[in-house]
Motif scaffolding. Structure first.
Motif, mmCIF file in Angstrom:
data_model
loop_
_atom_site.group_PDB
_atom_site.id
_atom_site.type_symbol
_atom_site.label_atom_id
_atom_site.label_comp_id
_atom_site.label_asym_id
_atom_site.label_seq_id
_atom_site.Cartn_x
_atom_site.Cartn_y
_atom_site.Cartn_z
ATOM 1 N N VAL A 169 47.265 64.566 -56.320
ATOM 2 C CA VAL A 169 47.422 63.549 -57.122
ATOM 3 C C VAL A 169 46.471 63.693 -58.329
ATOM 4 O O VAL A 169 45.254 64.456 -58.337
ATOM 5 C CB VAL A 169 46.783 62.195 -56.716
ATOM 6 N N LYS A 170 47.178 63.708 -59.694
ATOM 7 C CA LYS A 170 46.401 64.080 -60.983
ATOM 8 C C LYS A 170 45.363 62.956 -61.224
ATOM 9 O O LYS A 170 45.790 61.611 -61.155
ATOM 10 C CB LYS A 170 47.375 63.899 -61.961
ATOM 11 N N LEU A 171 44.167 63.217 -61.449
ATOM 12 C CA LEU A 171 43.230 62.426 -61.661
ATOM 13 C C LEU A 171 43.232 61.771 -63.086
ATOM 14 O O LEU A 171 43.758 62.453 -63.925
ATOM 15 C CB LEU A 171 41.932 63.070 -61.582
ATOM 16 N N PRO A 172 42.915 60.325 -63.443
ATOM 17 C CA PRO A 172 43.132 59.909 -64.739
ATOM 18 C C PRO A 172 42.022 60.283 -65.707
ATOM 19 O O PRO A 172 40.917 60.737 -65.099
ATOM 20 C CB PRO A 172 43.008 58.420 -64.404
ATOM 21 N N ALA A 173 42.101 60.170 -66.790
ATOM 22 C CA ALA A 173 41.179 60.544 -68.066
ATOM 23 C C ALA A 173 40.277 59.521 -68.258
ATOM 24 O O ALA A 173 39.893 58.970 -69.080
ATOM 25 C CB ALA A 173 42.012 60.990 -69.294
ATOM 26 N N SER A 174 39.604 58.871 -66.938
ATOM 27 C CA SER A 174 38.603 57.791 -67.251
ATOM 28 C C SER A 174 37.352 58.535 -67.374
ATOM 29 O O SER A 174 36.615 59.591 -66.889
ATOM 30 C CB SER A 174 38.548 57.120 -65.681
ATOM 31 N N PRO A 175 36.374 57.716 -68.162
ATOM 32 C CA PRO A 175 35.007 58.134 -68.608
ATOM 33 C C PRO A 175 34.180 58.369 -67.247
ATOM 34 O O PRO A 175 33.243 58.965 -67.178
ATOM 35 C CB PRO A 175 34.419 57.078 -69.427
ATOM 36 N N LEU A 176 34.782 57.542 -66.237
ATOM 37 C CA LEU A 176 34.161 57.343 -64.828
ATOM 38 C C LEU A 176 33.941 58.817 -64.266
ATOM 39 O O LEU A 176 33.166 59.338 -63.488
ATOM 40 C CB LEU A 176 34.712 56.580 -63.952
ATOM 41 N N LEU A 177 34.936 59.982 -64.680
ATOM 42 C CA LEU A 177 35.046 61.196 -64.038
ATOM 43 C C LEU A 177 34.398 62.021 -65.021
ATOM 44 O O LEU A 177 34.114 63.511 -64.360
ATOM 45 C CB LEU A 177 36.503 61.556 -63.812
ATOM 46 N N TRP A 178 33.581 61.675 -66.119
ATOM 47 C CA TRP A 178 32.938 62.893 -67.026
ATOM 48 C C TRP A 178 31.828 62.249 -67.658
ATOM 49 O O TRP A 178 31.055 62.978 -68.012
ATOM 50 C CB TRP A 178 34.109 63.480 -67.813
ATOM 51 N N ALA A 179 31.963 61.135 -68.150
ATOM 52 C CA ALA A 179 30.829 60.503 -69.091
ATOM 53 C C ALA A 179 29.607 60.148 -68.324
ATOM 54 O O ALA A 179 28.493 59.989 -69.128
ATOM 55 C CB ALA A 179 31.392 59.515 -69.482
ATOM 56 N N GLY A 180 29.394 60.283 -67.018
ATOM 57 C CA GLY A 180 28.192 59.670 -66.352
ATOM 58 C C GLY A 180 27.090 60.661 -66.342
ATOM 59 O O GLY A 180 25.959 60.326 -66.062
ATOM 60 N N TYR A 181 27.378 61.864 -66.970
ATOM 61 C CA TYR A 181 26.188 62.747 -67.046
ATOM 62 C C TYR A 181 25.464 62.625 -68.369
ATOM 63 O O TYR A 181 26.104 62.599 -69.408
ATOM 64 C CB TYR A 181 26.541 64.241 -67.110
ATOM 65 N N ILE A 182 24.163 62.370 -68.446
ATOM 66 C CA ILE A 182 23.405 62.478 -69.748
ATOM 67 C C ILE A 182 22.245 63.260 -69.777
ATOM 68 O O ILE A 182 21.744 63.782 -68.630
ATOM 69 C CB ILE A 182 22.821 61.046 -69.858
ATOM 70 N N ALA A 183 21.902 63.892 -71.054
ATOM 71 C CA ALA A 183 20.798 64.714 -71.290
ATOM 72 C C ALA A 183 19.681 63.834 -71.747
ATOM 73 O O ALA A 183 19.787 63.283 -72.978
ATOM 74 C CB ALA A 183 21.150 65.726 -72.166
ATOM 75 N N VAL A 184 18.369 63.826 -71.072
ATOM 76 C CA VAL A 184 17.235 63.322 -71.307
ATOM 77 C C VAL A 184 16.156 64.078 -71.923
ATOM 78 O O VAL A 184 15.775 65.218 -71.278
ATOM 79 C CB VAL A 184 16.916 62.255 -70.522
ATOM 80 N N GLY A 185 15.553 63.806 -72.936
ATOM 81 C CA GLY A 185 14.396 64.732 -73.482
ATOM 82 C C GLY A 185 14.696 65.555 -74.589
ATOM 83 O O GLY A 185 15.337 65.399 -75.362
ATOM 84 N N VAL A 186 14.214 66.818 -74.666
ATOM 85 C CA VAL A 186 14.652 67.860 -75.851
ATOM 86 C C VAL A 186 16.043 68.091 -75.446
ATOM 87 O O VAL A 186 16.359 68.421 -74.581
ATOM 88 C CB VAL A 186 13.651 69.235 -75.418
ATOM 89 N N PRO A 187 16.527 68.179 -76.766
ATOM 90 C CA PRO A 187 17.959 68.349 -76.772
ATOM 91 C C PRO A 187 18.595 69.987 -76.279
ATOM 92 O O PRO A 187 19.425 70.059 -75.893
ATOM 93 C CB PRO A 187 18.567 68.108 -78.017
#
Length: 852
Positions: free
Chosen positions: A834-852
């Motif tokens: 099954v093709k996965l949808p382009a939902s932010p739930l599948l990619w946006a949940g990672y964040i970078a904190v601190g020095v960029p």
């Protein structure tokens, strides 16, 4: 019923003893001294009988002392008429027989009654005169002088003279003193130090009082000290620790039959539940204690508890109900301190209802009620007046008030108890002052001053942790606007700083050349709801399954963009791929801004590179850390087993994709990587080796607590090293690691989450920054295995060509988003792909904190 039974048993023992050998008057006086902890009525009867016998025997000093002891008991029980009658008899006897010391002691007790009965000025004058003369009398023991000081202090509460009197009294104390009056003075000193925000000294004095009472075998008096120690904890935001003190005190007071003191302990518990936001529990405690006070005819406690109930209702948002209780109790309140508190609360309630002139009149009354304000009273008065003046347009007055309030808090901050929890809690408790200060500055159009305040209020305890041990420890104050602009220039970034209040949100955009700020028409509650919906409302897998059937629901992402980004869009960079440094606050601490969707259906990450920081001071501190000694080597942990067991908690399932992820990550490091999977991925192995690597990658399960009563932990393999190798690497334990500028990747569920406080998010990102990490990649929800593996693969591939963590993460998220849109990422459902949808739930949940 406990006290009368005790009295009856004592009386029977006296009768038995008297049948054998009559007690002397001195022995009866000592018996009375013990009996004062029981019923006041019984103590009065015993005292009068002893007085009559002592007078008949010509022992007038014993007779006067008996009346004094009973009068003090009656005062504590609020039987003021009985106390006045006893004291009148005592002073008549003392005057007739030339017992000047006893006469002055009677005056001091009368002064206590007058202070409680609404005559503070007369009480202060009489008490000061009496104690001065008594201290000069020849032959008076040190213990008697100390007793006189203790009574004068009770009569002088709320006056400037009390501080001077306390200083004189404590100079007479000796470290080894273990008698009740000395104990009470240590206690009084601790309370006074608390009221002036000298918290370390207060804690030491109260501990001395506790030890003193225990050494003097005065267990019945320790409960009040426990309540005071709880207040110190509460002032530092340590609400659960405070509750432990209060509950311990209430149990002891109940066992002793000390109902007035038990009511104070119940009240303290209710106040703490108010602070925890558990208003229903607080109201039940207030009403239960109030019923007991009414049943026992303890009017002063009844009035006190009813007033606190009114304040609790206000805090719960029930303004009309709270105002009714407060206005009903005000005419009965005789304590000037409590009257001032009730007037401030009434002023706040009237302000909520828009009745500003009435509110200010009440506030002015509160200031006139007491000649000397405590630290908390002064801060409360200033903030309340600023909150009333600002909507009326009197912004200069409001500004002066909040400036003084902030100064008082900063002065007190230097005197808080040592330790992260205490410093963090103190900051949390006073965030409301900064919120009002920011509001006033923005109303005045002083965008820069408001931004300075927003930074001053953030993550101060975390900054203390990061600066600990440095040669210039604590030397750097929070950055001001000019420093922020320099930071924007050095990072080649645009800073976006948020402050979320109950009714609105403030946002500032800082570039190397300009600062823009504005108030947004969205408050804390609306933002919290939108962030929760965007993050799958606590059921990420269910939201993804729904998206498989009907496409991703992006409405919350659009609404969030319109709420917090669209109003500042004109001030954002137009250059493609520019960097944004986001300083979130409140509910926005749990929002991955990458998923926000604009009117052209572009996610924010498609336009900008993003990274986050709890405060700009924290970011500046992380930037100043040297890089790791081995920047190209990694310590990699994945799919630990066997997992540790916790009572009542079901073990999570294995993570086969995490094991594969760890192996792939290790292969990406050409300079070398140490791979630990399964049974080798223990807590002891991580502790031992982490300081030798520039990268730490952990792919496992995580438990992230958003409540104050539970720990957050990463699950590692259970090892053989005892408690230090139990497989539960808690957020508190993380702070003890030596990371030396490392980059940390936490590929586990929700590792960027935690309890949201005004200090920031209390969780793993905070702990890893405190432990020395420069950059952290973490997740804001439960990432599905297939998507997580894809993002991590792309992240480490991008890392090979870009030195910046935030750039590599953006590249990975964009690649995953494009693949989802192209339909090339699938998952197996039964026999079908099954093709996965382009939902932010599948990619946006990672964040970078601190020095960029």
């Amino acid at each position: 019923m406990r006290a009368p039974i005790v009295f009856l048993a004592w009386c029977l023992s006296v009768l038995v003893a008297s049948a054998q050998s009559p007690l002397s008057l001195a022995e009866r006086l000592e018996q009375l001294r013990v009996q004062t902890t029981a019923s006041a009525d019984e103590a009065i009867a015993l005292a009068r009988a002893l007085r009559d016998d002592a007078v008949a025997a010509g022992e007038y000093d014993t007779a006067a002392m008996a009346l004094r002891l009973a009068a003090a008991t009656a005062i504590d029980a609020e039987q003021f008429a009985d106390a006045r009658a006893l004291l009148a008899a005592m002073q008549d006897l003392a005057q007739q027989r030339g017992l000047r010391q006893r006469e002055l002691e009677g005056t001091l007790l009368v002064s206590r009654i007058r202070a409680l009965d609404g005559e503070p000025a007369v009480a202060a004058t009489d008490a000061t005169t009496a104690v001065d003369e008594l201290a000069r009398l020849p032959g008076v023991s040190r213990e008697s002088v100390l007793w006189a000081y203790s009574q004068a202090l009770a009569a002088l509460r709320g006056t400037d003279e009390r501080v001077v009197m306390l200083d004189r009294a404590t100079r007479l104390l000796e470290p080894g003193d273990r008698f009740p009056v000395a104990c009470s003075l240590w206690h009084a000193m601790g309370d006074e130090q608390f009221n002036t925000a000298h918290y370390v000294e207060a804690h030491e004095s109260l501990q001395a009082a506790l030890a003193c009472y225990e050494g003097a075998d005065q267990q019945n008096s320790t409960g009040r000290v426990l309540v005071s120690l709880g207040r110190v904890q509460r002032a530092h935001g340590q609400l659960l620790a405070a509750l432990e003190y209060y509950e311990r005190a209430a149990r002891q007071q109940d066992a002793d039959g000390d109902i007035p003191s038990m009511l104070q302990s119940l009240n303290a518990q209710a106040v703490t539940y108010d602070r925890l936001g558990r208003f229903a529990r607080a109201e039940r405690l207030y009403r239960s204690a109030l019923a007991t006070a009414r049943e026992r005819s303890l009017e002063r406690y009844e009035v006190f508890l009813q007033g606190n109930l009114g304040g609790s209702l206000l805090a719960a948002g029930r303004v009309d109900a709270g105002l009714r209780e407060l206005q009903a109790v005000l005419p009965r309140e005789k304590s000037p301190f409590l009257r001032a508190t009730r007037l401030r609360q009434i002023a706040s309630a009237l302000g909520e209802l828009g009745r500003y002139d009435e509110a200010l009149a009440r506030l002015d009354e509160s200031l006139a009620a007491v000649p000397s304000q405590t630290f908390d009273d002064r801060v409360s008065y200033l903030v309340t007046r600023a909150m009333l003046k600002a909507p009326m347009g009197e912004l200069d007055v409001a500004q002066r008030d909040v400036d003084e309030a902030v100064r008082l808090i900063e002065d007190a901050r230097a005197r808080v108890l040592a330790g992260d929890a205490a410093r963090r809690g103190f900051g949390d408790l006073h965030q409301g002052v900064f919120a009002v200060s920011i509001d006033v500055a923005m109303r005045r159009g002083d965008v820069r001053a408001a931004l300075d305040l927003a930074e001053q209020a953030r993550a101060r305890a975390l900054l203390d942790l990061m600066q600990h041990g440095r040669a210039d420890e604590g030397a750097q104050a929070p950055p001001r606007v000019a420093d922020m602009q320099a930071l924007a220039r050095d990072l080649d970034s645009t800073l976006i700083v948020f402050w979320v209040d109950r009714a609105s949100t403030f946002v500032w955009v800082v570039t190397r050349d300009a600062v823009h700020g504005r108030r947004l028409d969205v408050g804390e509650r609306a933002l919290r709801q939108l962030v929760q919906v965007a993050a799958g409302s606590g059921n990420v897998q269910g939201a993804i399954n729904a998206a498989l059937l009907g496409g991703p629901d992006l409405q919350a992402w659009r609404s969030l963009y319109r709420a917090v980004i669209a109003p500042i869009e004109a001030h954002l960079p137009t250059l493609a791929d520019a960097r944004l440094t986001i300083v979130p606050h409140g509910p926005l601490l749990h929002l991955p801004f990458a998923g926000l969707l604009d009117a052209r259906r572009r996610h924010l990450v498609e336009r900008y590179t993003l990274h986050y920081t709890p405060s700009l001071a924290v970011l500046r501190e992380a930037l100043q850390r040297p890089g790791p000694a081995s920047p190209g080597r990694a310590l990699v942990f994945g799919d630990p087993a066997p997992l540790p067991r916790r009572a009542g908690v079901q073990l999570p399932p294995p993570l086969p994709h995490a094991r594969e992820e760890a192996r792939r990550v290790a292969r990406r490091f050409k300079d070398g990587a140490s791979l630990s999977v399964g049974a080798t991925a223990t807590e002891a192995a991580l502790r031992k080796n982490v300081s030798s690597y520039g990268w730490l990658h952990v792919a496992t399960h995580a438990r992230v607590a958003e409540e104050a009563t539970a720990p957050s932990y990463l699950l590692l393999a259970r090892g053989a090293g005892g408690d230090a190798d139990d497989g539960l690497l808690t957020a508190e334990e993380v702070r003890t690691l030596s990371l030396d500028g490392a980059t940390v990747v936490l590929s586990a569920c929700g590792t960027a989450l935690g309890r949201v406080t005004d200090e920031g998010t209390l969780g793993f990102t905070r702990s890893f920054l405190a432990a020395g990490a420069r950059s952290i990649v973490a997740t804001t929800w439960e990432m599905p295995d297939v998507a997580g593996l894809r993002v991590m693969d792309a992240f480490y591939a991008a890392r090979a060509t870009t030195p910046r963590v935030s750039d590599a993460l953006r590249t990975a998220q964009l690649r995953t988003l494009r693949a989802l849109r192209a339909g090339t990422i699938t998952m197996r459902v039964g026999t079908q792909a099954v093709k996965l949808p382009a939902s932010p739930l599948l990619w946006a949940g990672y964040i970078a904190v601190g020095v960029p």
